[in-house]
Design a protein around this motif. Structure first.
Motif: not given
Ligand code: GLU
Length: 285
Positions: A78-81, A85-86, A88-96, A193-194
């Motif tokens: 699994i390569v984080q870079s 997309d995953h 960014r999707a999580a960030l959008r969820q936290l933002h919403a 992401p951090s």
């Protein structure tokens, strides 16, 4: 014998920012022992998001060192870079959900205004985010467009809430949000992401059942628990390994080149001898 019905899924998560040292080797060996004991599987996650510190040759070296130790993992790595997309999707969820806020303060302003969190047993943690820098709850958030993704975002911690988890080695753990740790970074203005967000998203979305890592990350676990809960995922179990210390009682870091696996190997250390020292509990060599 491998029990194929076991649902145990662990992970090895090195960062390619230097050579692996004895401390990593022992933590990863413990991760393997725990996976073997549970008849489970391990993933290898390459935590390569810190573009200022990672190097391609460290990635190759890390994989070679892990193989030298006799560790095996499920393919693909699994390569984080490759998973932006995953994140960014999580960030959008936290933002919403209104759980994050943009932070435009410079590192220097933060350092000047921050208060230190109480330190527990050598936990080198970041200072508390100054509450005066936090926008009032309910403030309209800027959108997550191109400019929004080029902004630092922080998670608004639930002040005063006591968080707990049962660590597989260290037992009951608890921390108070806003006191033991403050609003923490989830997204960096360089568009990644951090560590906290990437790790929480991966552990949860890859279905990791137990996280085995160094005890220096216990406080991070509370942050990651908040993120995993906010994202609506199941929480894994945690097992924090003792840190390996040098002669001066300092925890090993990648600057301890003399204790890197490469150098010890060049000096004649065999993986069998190293693993035997871990088994006997004499990892000081
Ligand atoms: N790449 C992180 C580190 O090396 C992993 C931490 C973790 O296991 O969550 O510190």
């Amino acid at each position: 014998m491998v029990n194929h019905l076991s649902s145990y899924l662990g992970r090895l998560a090195p960062s390619p920012t230097g050579y692996l040292h004895l401390g990593h080797a022992r933590t990863f060996w413990i991760a393997r022992q725990r996976a073997l004991a549970a008849g489970g599987r391990l993933l290898l996650r390459n935590d390569d998001l810190d573009s200022t510190r990672i190097r391609a040759d460290f990635v190759d070296a890390m994989i070679e060192d892990l193989r030298w130790l006799g560790l095996t993992w499920e393919e693909p790595v699994i390569v984080q870079s490759q998973r932006l997309d995953h994140y960014r999707a999580a960030l959008r969820q936290l933002h919403a959900a209104g759980l994050i806020f943009p932070c435009h303060h410079s590192r220097r302003e933060l350092a000047e205004a921050s208060v230190s969190a109480p330190h527990e047993g050598g936990d080198h943690d970041e200072p508390l985010y100054p509450p005066s820098f936090r926008p009032p709850a309910g403030t309209t958030l800027p959108p997550l467009d191109a400019a929004g993704l080029a902004t630092n975002w922080r998670f608004r911690v639930p002040d005063g809430e006591t968080l707990t988890f049962a660590d597989g080695r260290c037992g009951h753990q608890s921390a108070i949000a806003g006191k033991d740790f403050g609003d923490f970074l989830v997204w960096r203005k360089d568009g990644v992401p951090s560590y906290q967000l990437a790790c929480a998203v991966d552990d949860a979305s890859l279905g990791i059942t137990e996280v085995v890592r160094g005890a220096d990350l216990i406080k991070s676990t509370f942050r990651q628990l908040l993120l995993i809960r906010a994202l609506g995922h199941a929480v894994p179990s945690y097992y924090h390994c003792p840190l390996m210390l040098d002669d001066q009682g300092e925890r090993l870091a990648k600057r301890h080149d003399s204790l890197s696996l490469r150098i010890l190997r060049a000096q004649g250390l065999t993986s069998a001898a190293l693993l035997a020292s871990f088994e006997s509990g004499q990892s000081g060599l």
